[in-house]
Motif scaffolding. Structure first.
Motif, PDB file in Angstrom:
ATOM      1  N   TYR A 180     -21.803 -16.874  77.458  1.00 26.77           N
ATOM      2  CA  TYR A 180     -21.874 -15.937  76.344  1.00 26.77           C
ATOM      3  C   TYR A 180     -22.699 -14.737  76.752  1.00 26.77           C
TER       4      TYR A 180
ATOM      5  N   LYS B 261     -14.551  -8.026  76.338  1.00 29.10           N
ATOM      6  CA  LYS B 261     -14.876  -9.059  75.358  1.00 29.10           C
ATOM      7  C   LYS B 261     -14.121 -10.347  75.656  1.00 29.10           C
TER       8      LYS B 261
ATOM      9  N   SER C  28     -24.015  -7.719  65.986  1.00 28.59           N
ATOM     10  CA  SER C  28     -24.019  -8.015  67.419  1.00 28.59           C
ATOM     11  C   SER C  28     -24.907  -7.070  68.228  1.00 28.59           C
TER      12      SER C  28
ATOM     13  N   TYR D 293     -21.159 -10.640  70.527  1.00 31.18           N
ATOM     14  CA  TYR D 293     -21.248 -11.514  69.365  1.00 31.18           C
ATOM     15  C   TYR D 293     -22.703 -11.708  68.958  1.00 31.18           C
TER      16      TYR D 293
ATOM     17  N   LEU E 146     -21.055 -18.495  68.222  1.00 33.06           N
ATOM     18  CA  LEU E 146     -20.969 -17.041  68.182  1.00 33.06           C
ATOM     19  C   LEU E 146     -20.250 -16.614  66.910  1.00 33.06           C
TER      20      LEU E 146
ATOM     21  N   ASP F  92     -19.039 -12.584  64.844  1.00 33.87           N
ATOM     22  CA  ASP F  92     -19.072 -11.120  64.942  1.00 33.87           C
ATOM     23  C   ASP F  92     -20.240 -10.549  64.155  1.00 33.87           C
TER      24      ASP F  92
END
Length: 184
Positions: A82, A88, A119, A124, A170, A172
């Protein structure tokens, strides 16, 4: 065997390569999952004078000993789990536990409680199933504040959650109404 300090330095460089600026070093990551072969990573690492003698075994040791579990090896491929700054990475939506945690610092608490979690230049918002990883992330910039995230309410408001592995979820963004300051 590497010292702990050397492991930390190698982990930081691997983070730079796999999460932030792979193109600066000529490392090409798979656009779907952000992975590359261990051999490709090794070939880039050994070009840096400090890491000219690093081995695949040492890379694997860093992956398994990293407290934050930033990396994942599957077969002959490695990726950052991550936090990517480049293309992305997509994850399959999942159903998280009813409560997740987010670590932050006191200096931005009022903004978060007003605007929610965003984010902020990352791909994220990072959330944890427990307080340990949230504490590690939140204590880097000042007085630690832990927040709880009501994932049921957030899901009802349209928030999608994605499991990144090792207790990390995660999203948004998280609306402010789904956040509370954690008081154990």
């Amino acid at each position: 065997m590497m010292s702990n300090a050397t492991e930390v330095l190698l982990s930081k460089f691997m983070t730079k390569l796999l999460r932030h600026t792979p193109e600066q070093y000529g490392l090409i990551l798979d656009p779907e999952d952000g992975s590359c072969t261990l051999d490709d990573l090794l070939s880039v690492l050994v070009k840096a004078p400090r890491w000219s003698g690093v081995t695949v075994g040492e890379i694997q040791h860093v992956v398994t000993s990293c407290e934050k579990q930033r990396f994942e090896i599957e077969g002959d491929r490695i990726k950052a789990r991550y936090g990517h700054s480049h293309t992305k990475i997509t994850y399959e939506p999942g159903t998280p536990p009813p409560t997740l945690y987010h670590g932050t610092h006191a200096g931005i608490l009022s903004a978060i409680l007003e605007e929610g979690l965003q984010s902020m230049g990352r791909q994220y918002v990072h959330l944890s199933e427990g307080t340990h990883f949230a504490s590690l992330a939140g204590s880097r910039r000042g007085k630690l504040i832990l927040l709880t995230v009501d994932t049921i309410s957030a899901g009802q408001m349209g928030v999608s959650f994605y499991f990144a592995g090792n207790e990390v979820w995660l999203a948004d963004s998280i609306p402010p109404s789904c956040l509370n300051v954690y008081n154990p």
